[in-house]
Write a protein that holds these residues in place. Structure first.
Motif, PDB file in Angstrom:
ATOM      1  N   SER B 136       0.824  -1.216   0.000  1.00  0.00           N
ATOM      2  CA  SER B 136       0.000   0.000   0.000  1.00  0.00           C
ATOM      3  C   SER B 136       0.846   1.250   0.000  1.00  0.00           C
ATOM      4  O   SER B 136       2.015   1.249   0.356  1.00  0.00           O
ATOM      5  N   GLN B 137       0.200   2.315  -0.390  1.00  0.00           N
ATOM      6  CA  GLN B 137       0.887   3.590  -0.404  1.00  0.00           C
ATOM      7  C   GLN B 137       0.978   4.143   1.005  1.00  0.00           C
ATOM      8  O   GLN B 137       0.017   4.081   1.759  1.00  0.00           O
ATOM      9  N   PRO B 138       2.089   4.731   1.349  1.00  0.00           N
ATOM     10  CA  PRO B 138       2.202   5.293   2.691  1.00  0.00           C
ATOM     11  C   PRO B 138       1.384   6.584   2.808  1.00  0.00           C
ATOM     12  O   PRO B 138       1.256   7.341   1.853  1.00  0.00           O
ATOM     13  N   ILE B 139       0.843   6.773   3.986  1.00  0.00           N
ATOM     14  CA  ILE B 139       0.037   7.966   4.229  1.00  0.00           C
ATOM     15  C   ILE B 139       0.687   8.788   5.337  1.00  0.00           C
ATOM     16  O   ILE B 139       1.126   8.249   6.348  1.00  0.00           O
ATOM     17  N   LEU B 140       0.738  10.080   5.131  1.00  0.00           N
ATOM     18  CA  LEU B 140       1.271  10.976   6.149  1.00  0.00           C
ATOM     19  C   LEU B 140       0.116  11.814   6.690  1.00  0.00           C
ATOM     20  O   LEU B 140      -0.529  12.546   5.955  1.00  0.00           O
ATOM     21  N   PHE B 141      -0.143  11.676   7.986  1.00  0.00           N
ATOM     22  CA  PHE B 141      -1.178  12.501   8.622  1.00  0.00           C
ATOM     23  C   PHE B 141      -0.503  13.656   9.331  1.00  0.00           C
ATOM     24  O   PHE B 141       0.344  13.446  10.193  1.00  0.00           O
ATOM     25  N   ILE B 142      -0.870  14.853   8.970  1.00  0.00           N
ATOM     26  CA  ILE B 142      -0.323  16.024   9.661  1.00  0.00           C
ATOM     27  C   ILE B 142      -1.437  16.635  10.485  1.00  0.00           C
ATOM     28  O   ILE B 142      -2.455  17.055   9.938  1.00  0.00           O
ATOM     29  N   LEU B 143      -1.255  16.675  11.814  1.00  0.00           N
ATOM     30  CA  LEU B 143      -2.282  17.248  12.679  1.00  0.00           C
ATOM     31  C   LEU B 143      -1.741  18.534  13.293  1.00  0.00           C
ATOM     32  O   LEU B 143      -0.953  18.505  14.222  1.00  0.00           O
ATOM     33  N   GLU B 144      -2.194  19.672  12.778  1.00  0.00           N
ATOM     34  CA  GLU B 144      -1.755  20.928  13.376  1.00  0.00           C
ATOM     35  C   GLU B 144      -2.653  21.274  14.549  1.00  0.00           C
ATOM     36  O   GLU B 144      -3.807  20.910  14.582  1.00  0.00           O
ATOM     37  N   GLU B 145      -2.087  22.050  15.490  1.00  0.00           N
ATOM     38  CA  GLU B 145      -2.805  22.358  16.727  1.00  0.00           C
ATOM     39  C   GLU B 145      -3.280  21.054  17.368  1.00  0.00           C
ATOM     40  O   GLU B 145      -4.460  20.861  17.655  1.00  0.00           O
ATOM     41  N   PHE B 146      -2.328  20.188  17.587  1.00  0.00           N
ATOM     42  CA  PHE B 146      -2.592  18.846  18.087  1.00  0.00           C
ATOM     43  C   PHE B 146      -3.313  18.882  19.430  1.00  0.00           C
ATOM     44  O   PHE B 146      -4.168  18.041  19.715  1.00  0.00           O
ATOM     45  N   ASP B 147      -2.987  19.892  20.266  1.00  0.00           N
ATOM     46  CA  ASP B 147      -3.578  19.940  21.601  1.00  0.00           C
ATOM     47  C   ASP B 147      -5.091  20.119  21.533  1.00  0.00           C
ATOM     48  O   ASP B 147      -5.809  19.719  22.444  1.00  0.00           O
ATOM     49  N   LEU B 148      -5.598  20.712  20.463  1.00  0.00           N
ATOM     50  CA  LEU B 148      -7.039  20.864  20.341  1.00  0.00           C
ATOM     51  C   LEU B 148      -7.718  19.534  20.030  1.00  0.00           C
ATOM     52  O   LEU B 148      -8.860  19.321  20.415  1.00  0.00           O
ATOM     53  N   PHE B 149      -7.003  18.635  19.372  1.00  0.00           N
ATOM     54  CA  PHE B 149      -7.588  17.322  19.107  1.00  0.00           C
ATOM     55  C   PHE B 149      -7.743  16.507  20.390  1.00  0.00           C
ATOM     56  O   PHE B 149      -8.604  15.640  20.476  1.00  0.00           O
ATOM     57  N   THR B 150      -6.912  16.802  21.382  1.00  0.00           N
ATOM     58  CA  THR B 150      -7.049  16.047  22.623  1.00  0.00           C
ATOM     59  C   THR B 150      -8.280  16.474  23.396  1.00  0.00           C
ATOM     60  O   THR B 150      -8.656  15.837  24.365  1.00  0.00           O
ATOM     61  N   GLN B 151      -8.916  17.537  22.979  1.00  0.00           N
ATOM     62  CA  GLN B 151     -10.088  17.988  23.707  1.00  0.00           C
ATOM     63  C   GLN B 151     -11.375  17.444  23.125  1.00  0.00           C
ATOM     64  O   GLN B 151     -12.441  17.740  23.642  1.00  0.00           O
ATOM     65  N   HIS B 152     -11.278  16.706  22.063  1.00  0.00           N
ATOM     66  CA  HIS B 152     -12.493  16.094  21.520  1.00  0.00           C
ATOM     67  C   HIS B 152     -12.963  14.998  22.453  1.00  0.00           C
ATOM     68  O   HIS B 152     -12.221  14.510  23.292  1.00  0.00           O
ATOM     69  N   LYS B 153     -14.203  14.582  22.249  1.00  0.00           N
ATOM     70  CA  LYS B 153     -14.786  13.616  23.168  1.00  0.00           C
ATOM     71  C   LYS B 153     -14.095  12.273  23.030  1.00  0.00           C
ATOM     72  O   LYS B 153     -13.964  11.746  21.943  1.00  0.00           O
ATOM     73  N   ASN B 154     -13.636  11.723  24.135  1.00  0.00           N
ATOM     74  CA  ASN B 154     -13.006  10.398  24.162  1.00  0.00           C
ATOM     75  C   ASN B 154     -11.731  10.281  23.351  1.00  0.00           C
ATOM     76  O   ASN B 154     -11.154   9.207  23.272  1.00  0.00           O
ATOM     77  N   GLN B 155     -11.302  11.350  22.722  1.00  0.00           N
ATOM     78  CA  GLN B 155     -10.102  11.323  21.882  1.00  0.00           C
ATOM     79  C   GLN B 155     -10.136  10.152  20.896  1.00  0.00           C
ATOM     80  O   GLN B 155      -9.126   9.470  20.675  1.00  0.00           O
ATOM     81  N   THR B 156     -11.310   9.900  20.300  1.00  0.00           N
ATOM     82  CA  THR B 156     -11.452   8.735  19.415  1.00  0.00           C
ATOM     83  C   THR B 156     -10.528   8.808  18.227  1.00  0.00           C
ATOM     84  O   THR B 156      -9.907   7.817  17.843  1.00  0.00           O
ATOM     85  N   LEU B 157     -10.459   9.982  17.631  1.00  0.00           N
ATOM     86  CA  LEU B 157      -9.646  10.092  16.424  1.00  0.00           C
ATOM     87  C   LEU B 157      -8.193   9.761  16.724  1.00  0.00           C
ATOM     88  O   LEU B 157      -7.550   8.968  16.024  1.00  0.00           O
TER      89      LEU B 157
END
Lengths: 432, 426
Positions: B136-157
């Motif tokens: 498979s092709q490699p995928i690069l996920f870039i998450l900017e403002e990572f600290d805001l993602f930790t505030q989502h519910k249950n941090q599912t993503l």
């Protein structure tokens, strides 16, 4: 550019700074710009002038009008797109995508300027909104500049985590000469410049000391100009009789000073409607009361006494009740402690404190001369006083022992007690 | 001549405001680590996760962008990039929709994404697990403002992404960028355990000399600018002017002062905005006076600016409030107390200040509240306090020192006010 300079006096430097900052239409500029200055210092005016005068691609939104984020986003998108009809946009992600799509459809190479006026309101909404808008250029990848306009300095916008600081620009307030220049610029069409300048100089010499807000000064200058002109129009005086003109205008200016900042309904309309001026003469404003005219509030007899007793209960400490209201209370011993307390008689400065219903009723029964049987009618008058906002109800316990506070001023209560021949001052601790 | 200057402006503006990345000497040394990580993932099918931590303006996004751009040309397989940003995707649902949209998976039709959150998640996980590390092709996920993602519910993503990275199926690199140093604490235990704990701290270790060097690097034009002979002659003059400017003592002082406040690049860029934008046919070179002017704007105290424009009446009120705060040792005051002090002062000096009546003074008080120079002590207002706004406890948000300077600079300030301020009792 010359046109811009001519029509906005005393703001040349700011216009120049802004034009330089924006550069050519396709030039990149700062990612976000923050403009602050006092109200009436020309921020929106200059910005509008530069953006419209140079025909730049821009959108202006007012954050007071767009009080939800949905409204904010849809206003911006609707202003930019060619389609008619409402665009729905719930969140930042959709907003960014729609913005990108719309701007790319337009195929312009120019910088887009989005102006947020009164942006201090953005702080109260979602805490992520303001940082996201500051980064809008990076998020969309477009050639964009977000301009924020407000009265407050930028330091008031800091919140928990770091946000990127915009380029800050200050609009200084006008000096006295600049104010004369601006006001002369805004004069009515037919008047002579020199004459008007003299008049503005006179007005400013009296008012500049008190305040500097351009809008208020402009209003004052406009309404008093007709009085100033009156003797010249009538032919009694010529333009050179400066001393007499000053003497003529001075009482008008003094009365305006009294009504300073209060845009009462009578200002400016005195010459037009004679019957209106008659009814307004009945409004006695020279005393400067905060009263909403006691002529307009007619209370029944017992309600007045209830209000008076609530005022006394609010502003007297409860230990002094004995002295005022019990007959044969005897003289209070002058102890050292009571001497010290007398020095701090400032219950009126602290504000009213709350009292239970019992205390008010006790005072009420003692100040009313006749015997009043407690009835439902009497207590319902208390509720109507609360609904008139003359009393405020406090606390959770409404049924057993409700607590109240009196919210009227001393002037109001003295006026009311005069109508029932009761000397309330004698019963107030602060005035003994 | 005009054309030359326009070109100069374009180049410099691109350096300041655009995406020109030549002038970021502070991040070059971190590029190697990042390059290695991504290359390994692409060539050998490894999955990795990494956090890049650095303060605002330290160059995290620029670093990532330059590294990715460099690698795109060199790698054997194409790297799929998914870019997420905490400011835009404020919810896991939106984030998931965005991921499927950027990956162009089968259940998207144009821009719309079908299915509910759990269906989409299921579909995405199946698609990603179905791959293997070699084909498979490699995928690069870039998450900017990572600290805001930790505030989502249950941090599912976050949980799912790190889980997939650990599972070792489709080669996946998850890179998070954040400015919070304690971002590890923000992650839940199960998410933290799946994270590889690889962190890259972008901290700028410049000295003052590096800062001065960056200043001249930012302004020097290189040979690529020479399109015509006019350009060439201008280039020589320009560059010599820049060298002269960097050696100027006052300019060095200003730069050192800015360096002592903030070492990051944005602080340098902030100083240069005004001088660069001022360039035109009449003003062809940047002078030391330009830099000094710009510095004056940057270092000015905003509260002093605001205090410069308040009316004399409002200034009196502020001085009265200052006295009250001193007398009552920091406790709150209300409007009536201030009005009382004001009256005591005006009674002594009647001829200076006209007698203002109470509503006018109340209006001035409210204006000060709008300017946020004073603030009510309790932020939630009950009905009683709204009715009694004159008795609301308020505090003054100005220091005595600031007030003294402001009164000193106030245009046409009556001397009585200055004396009142300096006296300790009314």
């Amino acid at each position: 550019e010359n046109m811009a300079k001519n029509s906005l006096p005393a703001r040349n430097r700011q216009i120049e700074q802004l034009t330089n900052l924006f550069g050519e239409k396709h030039h990149h500029t700062v990612e976000s710009l923050y403009i602050y200055g006092h109200t009436g210092s020309g921020k929106s005016c200059v910005l509008n002038h530069v953006l419209v005068g140079n025909d730049l691609f821009h959108v202006v939104v007012n954050c007071i009008e767009c009080y939800t984020t949905n409204l904010l986003f849809s206003t911006i998108l609707e202003a930019l797109s060619f389609e008619e009809g409402r665009i729905r946009c719930d969140n930042m992600n959709d907003f960014v995508r729609c913005l990108r799509k719309i701007v790319e459809e337009r195929e312009v190479e120019e910088t887009l300027y989005i102006v947020f006026e009164n942006c201090e309101r953005l702080r109260d909404k979602d805490p992520i909104l303001l940082p996201a808008l500051l980064n809008l250029k990076e998020l969309t990848g477009l050639n964009l500049c977000a301009i924020f306009v407000s009265e407050l300095p930028w330091e008031k916008f800091y919140n928990g985590t770091a946000i990127r600081d915009p380029y800050v620009m200050f609009f200084p307030d006008y000096s006295k000469d600049e104010l004369v220049e601006v006001l002369c610029h805004l004069r009515p069409q037919e008047t002579d410049l020199e004459f008007y300048k003299q008049y503005v100089g006179l007005v400013l010499s009296m008012f500049f000391f008190a305040f500097r807000d351009l809008r208020e000064l402009r209003h004052l200058v406009e309404i008093n100009f007709s009085f100033y002109e009156q003797p010249i129009v009538d032919g009694k005086l010529t333009k050179d009789d400066k001393h007499k003109l000053w003497k003529n205008i001075e009482p008008h200016l003094t009365s305006s000073l009294q009504k300073l900042l209060m845009r009462e309904a009578c200002n400016g309309r005195q010459s037009n409607e004679p019957e209106l001026t008659e009814s307004i003469k009945a409004y006695d404003l020279s005393k400067g009361n905060t009263v909403k005219s006691q002529n307009l509030v007619e209370l029944p007899f017992y309600s007045k006494f209830l209000l008076i007793s609530s005022y006394i209960a609010s502003y007297n400490p409860s230990s002094t009740d004995r002295r005022f209201f019990l007959k044969h209370a005897g003289r209070m011993r002058k102890t050292a402690r009571s001497m010290k307390k007398d020095d701090h008689k400032n219950c009126h400065l602290r504000g009213p404190h709350s009292f239970p219903l019992d205390r008010m009723m006790a005072i009420f029964y003692s100040i009313v001369d006749e015997v009043v049987p407690p009835s439902a009618g009497l207590f319902s008058q208390i509720s109507s006083l609360v609904s008139l906002h003359l009393l405020a109800q406090l606390g959770q316990d409404q049924l057993d022992m409700p607590k109240y506070k009196c919210t009227v001023s001393l002037d109001f209560i003295t006026a009311i007690s005069k109508t029932v021949n009761f000397d309330v001052i004698r019963y107030l601790y602060d005035f003994v | 001549m005009n054309q030359v200057l326009l070109d100069v402006q374009s180049v410099l503006r691109n350096r300041l405001f655009g995406n020109e990345t030549k002038c970021r000497p502070d991040i070059e040394k971190f590029q190697q680590d990042l390059k290695d990580l991504i290359t390994r993932s692409v060539e050998y099918g490894e999955s990795n996760s990494l956090l890049v931590i650095g303060s605002k303006g330290s160059g995290k996004t620029t670093l990532l962008r330059t590294t990715v751009d460099l690698l795109q040309k060199k790698l054997s397989k194409t790297l799929i990039i998914v870019r997420l940003n905490g400011y835009m995707q404020t919810d896991d649902r939106i984030a998931l929709a965005e991921i499927t949209r950027q990956l162009h998976l089968e259940n998207t039709l144009g821009d719309k994404v079908f299915g509910s959150f759990s269906e989409t998640l299921q579909f995405l996980l199946e698609a990603l697990r179905g791959g293997s590390s070699h084909s498979s092709q490699p995928i690069l996920f870039i998450l900017e403002e990572f600290d805001l993602f930790t505030q989502h519910k249950n941090q599912t993503l976050l949980y799912n992404l790190f889980d997939l990275a650990m599972a070792g199926l489709t080669p996946l690199v998850v890179v998070g960028l954040t400015c919070r140093l304690d971002v590890i604490e923000l992650m839940e235990k199960r998410v933290k355990s799946r994270f590889s704990h690889r962190q890259l701290y972008i901290c700028n270790q410049w000295t003052a000399e590096n800062y001065l060097q960056a200043f001249s690097d930012m302004l020097l034009l290189d040979a690529g600018f020479c399109k015509t002979t006019k350009h060439k002659s201008f280039l020589e003059r320009w560059n010599s002017n820049v060298v002269e400017l960097s050696n100027n003592a006052s300019v060095q002082d200003i730069l050192k002062r800015q360096f002592s406040i903030s070492k990051e690049m944005p602080s340098l860029q902030c100083l240069l905005v005004q001088p660069i934008c001022k360039l035109n046919v009449n003003h062809q070179f940047i002078t030391a006076a330009d830099i000094a002017d710009s510095a004056r704007n940057v270092f000015s105290d905003p509260k002093a600016n605001i205090l410069h424009g308040v009316s004399v009446l409002e200034l009196c009120l502020i001085i009265a409030m200052n006295h009250l705060t001193n007398i009552y040792a920091g406790e709150s005051f209300n409007f009536h107390m201030v009005y009382n002090e004001f009256l005591k002062f005006t009674q002594k000096k009647l001829h200076i200040l006209q007698k203002h009546n109470k509503p006018v003074v109340l209006k001035a008080f409210e204006h000060l509240m709008e300017l946020e120079l004073i603030k009510p002590k309790e932020t939630t207002l009950s009905l009683a306090s709204k009715l009694l706004k004159e008795y609301q406890p308020t505090i003054l948000l100005l220091e005595e020192q600031q007030l003294k300077e402001a009164v000193y600079r106030y245009p046409g300030c009556p001397t009585e006010l200055q004396q009142w301020l300096e006296s300790s009792t009314v």
